[in-house]
Write a protein that holds these residues in place. Structure first.
Motif, short mmCIF file in Angstrom:
data_model
loop_
_atom_site.label_atom_id
_atom_site.label_comp_id
_atom_site.label_asym_id
_atom_site.label_seq_id
_atom_site.Cartn_x
_atom_site.Cartn_y
_atom_site.Cartn_z
N ASP A 55 -44.11 -74.07 32.73
CA ASP A 55 -43.51 -73.60 31.47
C ASP A 55 -42.08 -74.13 31.34
O ASP A 55 -41.64 -74.48 30.24
CB ASP A 55 -43.49 -72.06 31.45
N ILE A 56 -41.37 -74.17 32.47
CA ILE A 56 -40.01 -74.73 32.44
C ILE A 56 -40.10 -76.21 32.02
O ILE A 56 -39.30 -76.68 31.20
CB ILE A 56 -39.31 -74.59 33.82
N ASP A 57 -41.10 -76.92 32.53
CA ASP A 57 -41.27 -78.34 32.14
C ASP A 57 -41.44 -78.48 30.63
O ASP A 57 -40.83 -79.35 30.00
CB ASP A 57 -42.50 -78.95 32.84
N GLY A 159 -29.33 -75.61 31.83
CA GLY A 159 -30.13 -74.48 32.32
C GLY A 159 -29.20 -73.32 32.64
O GLY A 159 -28.20 -73.50 33.34
N HIS A 160 -29.50 -72.15 32.10
CA HIS A 160 -28.70 -70.96 32.40
C HIS A 160 -29.55 -69.99 33.20
O HIS A 160 -30.62 -69.57 32.72
CB HIS A 160 -28.28 -70.25 31.12
N ILE A 161 -29.11 -69.65 34.38
CA ILE A 161 -29.85 -68.65 35.18
C ILE A 161 -28.95 -67.42 35.25
O ILE A 161 -27.83 -67.48 35.76
CB ILE A 161 -30.15 -69.20 36.59
N ILE A 162 -29.44 -66.32 34.67
CA ILE A 162 -28.53 -65.18 34.51
C ILE A 162 -29.03 -63.92 35.24
O ILE A 162 -30.22 -63.78 35.50
CB ILE A 162 -28.22 -64.90 33.01
N VAL A 217 -37.09 -68.46 28.95
CA VAL A 217 -38.27 -68.43 29.81
C VAL A 217 -38.08 -67.40 30.93
O VAL A 217 -37.51 -67.70 31.98
CB VAL A 217 -38.56 -69.83 30.42
N PRO A 218 -38.56 -66.17 30.72
CA PRO A 218 -38.49 -65.18 31.80
C PRO A 218 -39.41 -65.58 32.95
O PRO A 218 -40.39 -66.29 32.74
CB PRO A 218 -39.00 -63.89 31.15
N GLY A 219 -39.08 -65.11 34.14
CA GLY A 219 -39.89 -65.42 35.32
C GLY A 219 -39.07 -65.09 36.55
O GLY A 219 -37.95 -64.59 36.42
N PHE A 220 -39.62 -65.40 37.71
CA PHE A 220 -38.93 -65.04 38.96
C PHE A 220 -38.03 -66.18 39.45
O PHE A 220 -38.21 -67.34 39.07
CB PHE A 220 -39.96 -64.65 40.02
N GLY A 221 -37.09 -65.80 40.33
CA GLY A 221 -36.11 -66.76 40.83
C GLY A 221 -36.72 -67.95 41.58
O GLY A 221 -36.49 -69.11 41.21
N PRO A 222 -37.50 -67.69 42.63
CA PRO A 222 -38.00 -68.80 43.43
C PRO A 222 -38.98 -69.72 42.69
O PRO A 222 -39.21 -70.84 43.13
CB PRO A 222 -38.73 -68.09 44.59
N THR A 223 -39.52 -69.26 41.55
CA THR A 223 -40.45 -70.10 40.79
C THR A 223 -39.74 -70.66 39.54
O THR A 223 -39.30 -71.81 39.54
CB THR A 223 -41.71 -69.30 40.40
N ALA A 224 -39.58 -69.82 38.51
CA ALA A 224 -38.96 -70.30 37.27
C ALA A 224 -37.50 -70.73 37.49
O ALA A 224 -37.06 -71.78 37.00
CB ALA A 224 -39.04 -69.21 36.20
#
Ligand code: ADP
Length: 463
Positions: A55-57, A159-162, A217-224
């Motif tokens: 999905d990130i792709d 990319g923003h990881i919050i 794109v919600p999801g978990f840290g180690p994956t998304a």
């Protein structure tokens, strides 16, 4: 403690639960979903589409296309500003619903979100909208017959990881300068708090932000999250969160395409109180500093140093005030402290409290859970702290204060103390006679292992 039924009138219906990519709400490619939990009672609020690498792709492809061929970076600053202003207006029109989403998802105080977090986020957008047409380079006189110029260009796909502690403020402090500059972006909200981010995606579309510019794109840290930091086609990653995750993100950035990184990480902020302080004000600031947002704040005043001349009186007043602090449902206007964000944080904080007791610190007040549902913890104050204790070293991210007495007087007058201290402490922000003094125009960020790069201020446009 008023840990009972919430005032149900404020509870929002959940409208957006899917990934927002290229202007549409879509299911995850895997079809997977995850639960987002209400920390007031530990119950499921909704199931959210779970984004992963594929999905990130897709989101990056959309953002890349919007950057390389779309209108957003090609609009004039004034045109981008107009759309950002509209976005801010839409936030203002939906304040109550947005405040309720953050309250139910993160256990934040509803009335504080309504009065502060949400309207302030709209103003952050307005601040950077104002800057959108004032981004310019310089002309340099290189030699007698030559000159050169610099051109300020948007960096590209960001990319923003919050994190989950300020879902709204974090979203807009990251997104706003990027929108102003003409970047396109992927936002990976924290898995604990995806609800308001998806609502903001909806408002961005209504405001007229073109498809592909802002993807959530919600999801978990180690994956998304890891798919963002290691992506070969993302030009910069901006992260706020724990120091450990910051290290992983920087490594992933280095190992992939050496994307630009900015990190706003954890802290263990000291609050230093001198003999000449007003005790009422100082106890108030010390308590607010550690209890605001239930201590889930990277700049919480988790270590409080008090000079010996006023220490005893300070400690007495502080404990009295902590005991009177009202814990309970975050929708109740009388309540000052809601539940911790989730079970994991709740258990982590309780284990630090146990550690503090075992290490021999004195528990002055608190230390227990409140109620038998949800993730509530009493305001907790430890004294007789030794520097090597875990509770004096680690960021606990909860309502737990380490209180310490000190002797040395540095100088005698307030102004002198302020100047001497602020130059001798290596910290990103020094607040004097106040706490949590934030502003859109004040750059914010850390020193040492609290990270680098600055959020807020015009500096955020250049990081
Ligand atoms: P916490 O452990 O308190 O939840 P984190 O710093 O791990 O704090 O989380 C902040 C954000 O970082 C969240 O959006 C989370 O999903 C994300 N995250 C966690 N681990 C990683 C990782 N390895 N790579 C990228 N993002 C991550």
């Amino acid at each position: 403690m008023t840990n009972g039924e919430p005032s149900v009138t404020n509870l929002p219906t959940i409208k957006f639960t899917k990934l927002f990519i290229n202007g549409d709400f879509v299911d995850a490619i895997s079809g997977k979903t995850f639960e987002t939990i209400d920390p007031r009672r530990g119950e499921v609020i909704a199931r959210i589409s779970e984004g992963s690498k594929e999905d990130i792709d897709v989101a990056v492809e959309a953002a890349r296309h919007a950057f390389d061929s779309g209108p957003w970076p090609r609009l004039s600053g004034a045109e981008r500003a107009k759309i950002m202003m509209k976005f801010a207006e839409l936030i203002d029109e939906n304040i109550e619903e947005l405040a309720a989403l953050d309250a139910i998802d993160a256990g934040k105080l509803y009335h504080m979100c309504k009065a502060l977090d949400i309207p302030a986020a709209a103003n952050t957008l307005r601040y950077y909208a104002g800057a959108a047409d004032k981004i310019h380079g310089e002309v340099l006189k290189v030699a007698r017959e030559f000159h050169a110029y610099t051109l300020m260009e948007p960096i590209g796909v960001v990319g923003h990881i919050i994190p989950w502690n300020f879902p709204t403020s974090m979203f807009f402090l990251k997104v706003s300068p990027c929108l102003a500059a003409g970047c396109t972006m992927i936002i990976k909200p924290a898995e604990q708090t995806p609800l308001s981010a998806l609502f903001y995606a909806h408002l961005a579309k209504l405001a007229g932000i073109p498809n592909g510019v802002l993807n959530v794109v919600p999801g978990f840290g180690p994956t998304a999250g890891a798919a963002v930091s290691s992506h070969m086609d993302i030009d910069a990653v901006s992260f706020t969160g724990s120091t450990q995750t910051g290290r992983e993100i920087m490594q992933a950035a280095a190992k992939s395409n050496l994307k630009h990184v900015s990190l706003e990480l954890g802290g263990k902020s000291p609050l230093i109180i001198f003999d000449d302080a007003d005790i009422d004000k100082a106890t108030h600031l010390a308590l607010l500093g550690i209890l605001l947002n239930k201590g889930e704040v990277c700049v919480a005043s988790s270590r409080v140093f008090v000079q010996e001349g006023i220490y005893d009186e300070f400690e007495k007043k502080l404990v009295e005030k902590a005991k009177a602090w009202v814990i309970g449902d975050p929708f109740d206007p009388k309540v000052q402290q809601g539940p911790q964000v989730d079970k994991k944080q709740f258990e982590k904080i309780l284990s630090y409290i146990e550690h503090g007791k075992r290490e021999g610190a004195t528990l002055l007040t608190g230390g227990k859970t409140v109620g038998n549902k949800g993730y509530y913890i009493e305001p907790t104050i430890f004294s007789n702290i030794k520097e090597d204790m875990l509770i004096a070293q680690d960021e606990i991210f909860g309502p737990v204060m380490a209180l310490k007495k000190f002797k040395t007087r540095i100088v005698t007058k307030n102004l002198d103390i302020a100047n001497t201290m602020s130059r001798s402490i290596r910290a990103g922000t020094i607040w004097i006679n106040c706490y949590f003094a934030f502003g859109d125009d004040i750059p914010f960020g850390g020193y040492k292992m609290s990270g680098f790069g600055r959020d807020y201020g015009l500096q955020a446009l250049h990081k």
